[in-house]
Enzyme design. Sequence first.
Site, PDB file in Angstrom:
ATOM      1  N   SER A   1       0.827  -1.215   0.000  1.00  0.00           N
ATOM      2  CA  SER A   1       0.000   0.000   0.000  1.00  0.00           C
ATOM      3  C   SER A   1       0.859   1.261   0.000  1.00  0.00           C
ATOM      4  CB  SER A   1      -0.899   0.031   1.229  1.00  0.00           C
ATOM      5  OG  SER A   1      -1.661  -1.140   1.304  1.00  0.00           O
TER       6      SER A   1
HETATM    7  N1  SAH Z   1      -0.160  -5.513   3.871  1.00  0.00           N
HETATM    8  C1  SAH Z   1       0.634  -5.801   2.696  1.00  0.00           C
HETATM    9  C2  SAH Z   1      -0.048  -5.467   1.389  1.00  0.00           C
HETATM   10  C3  SAH Z   1      -1.218  -6.259   1.153  1.00  0.00           C
HETATM   11  S1  SAH Z   1      -1.658  -6.597  -0.495  1.00  0.00           S
HETATM   12  C4  SAH Z   1       1.991  -5.126   2.755  1.00  0.00           C
HETATM   13  O1  SAH Z   1       2.283  -4.402   3.694  1.00  0.00           O
HETATM   14  O2  SAH Z   1       2.759  -5.354   1.825  1.00  0.00           O
HETATM   15  C5  SAH Z   1      -2.944  -7.717  -0.043  1.00  0.00           C
HETATM   16  C6  SAH Z   1      -2.442  -9.063   0.363  1.00  0.00           C
HETATM   17  O3  SAH Z   1      -3.560  -9.807   0.844  1.00  0.00           O
HETATM   18  C7  SAH Z   1      -1.866  -9.860  -0.796  1.00  0.00           C
HETATM   19  O4  SAH Z   1      -0.589 -10.302  -0.464  1.00  0.00           O
HETATM   20  C8  SAH Z   1      -2.838 -11.016  -0.948  1.00  0.00           C
HETATM   21  O5  SAH Z   1      -2.237 -12.198  -1.385  1.00  0.00           O
HETATM   22  C9  SAH Z   1      -3.381 -11.151   0.475  1.00  0.00           C
HETATM   23  N2  SAH Z   1      -4.680 -11.830   0.588  1.00  0.00           N
HETATM   24  C10 SAH Z   1      -5.732 -11.788  -0.249  1.00  0.00           C
HETATM   25  N3  SAH Z   1      -6.744 -12.550   0.220  1.00  0.00           N
HETATM   26  C11 SAH Z   1      -6.321 -13.085   1.392  1.00  0.00           C
HETATM   27  C12 SAH Z   1      -6.913 -13.961   2.341  1.00  0.00           C
HETATM   28  N4  SAH Z   1      -8.134 -14.462   2.184  1.00  0.00           N
HETATM   29  N5  SAH Z   1      -6.179 -14.283   3.439  1.00  0.00           N
HETATM   30  C13 SAH Z   1      -4.919 -13.812   3.621  1.00  0.00           C
HETATM   31  N6  SAH Z   1      -4.316 -12.999   2.730  1.00  0.00           N
HETATM   32  C14 SAH Z   1      -5.000 -12.630   1.644  1.00  0.00           C
END
Ligand code: SAH
Length: 238
Positions: free
Chosen positions: A89
């Site tokens: 993000s």
């Molecule tokens: N917080 C992260 C950015 C998140 S991007 C950072 O600091 O880099 C969103 C993330 O959520 C992705 O890596 C994606 O694979 C994960 N995601 C999506 N659906 C999910 C789920 N059901 N459970 C856990 N992770 C999930």
Amino acid sequence: MKTQIEKKIIFLLIIIFIAFPLFSDKTKKEYEKQRKNMVKSQIKYRGIKDEPVLNAMRNVPRHLFVPKSQRSKSYYDRPLPIGFGQTISQPYIVALMTELLCLTDSSKVLEIGTGSGYQAAVLAEITDEVYTIEIVGKLHKISNETLKNTGYTNVKTKSGDGYFGWEEHAPFDAIIVTCAAEFVPPPLIKQLNIGGVMCIPVGPPFQVQNLVLITKKSEEDIKTEVITYVRFVPLLRD
Ligand code: SAH
């Protein structure tokens, strides 16, 4: 007797040996400077005031959480690709969501969507009890290593579907979801402490979503506020 060429090679190696740490120290200082600017011009400027959050954003080396190809853009005012169709993000959104959680140094916090591990590291600067779940196996592995290599050994990571939360460690004082859900997953509300808060983007995939702040006042009284509009990658299901 060493030949002239051997002597020159040894001399060059000594120079490289001395110069390398100086060079990497300089880049470390340069990144610190970029982080200070980021906090001032992107985060404080937009109204984030909480000192522990500002300090966390100054301390976490964001450039070590992004792929090498993105490193020069680490402190730009925007999200960046981290592979597997996912993104880290924008720094301001990380700070805003962290501030909304109202963490203390003894809060127990759960993150859904570890991604690069950056948001988890920001949380770990504020409190020791950080749990994070990632659904993409390879991202889980990479972020787990980055967190260990950067010294955030207090973060407990798990590979799996965060929709179900992390039952064994519940209840949590705060939950942060960093992917957009079409509705708030009921298991996450259940795993929130009374008085606890959750920050979650809610809305359709790949469109504008509401950043929602949920406060669990009691088992029956769940308060919901829309904070702003955001655009997150979708919450995937196993
Ligand atoms: N917080 C992260 C950015 C998140 S991007 C950072 O600091 O880099 C969103 C993330 O959520 C992705 O890596 C994606 O694979 C994960 N995601 C999506 N659906 C999910 C789920 N059901 N459970 C856990 N992770 C999930």
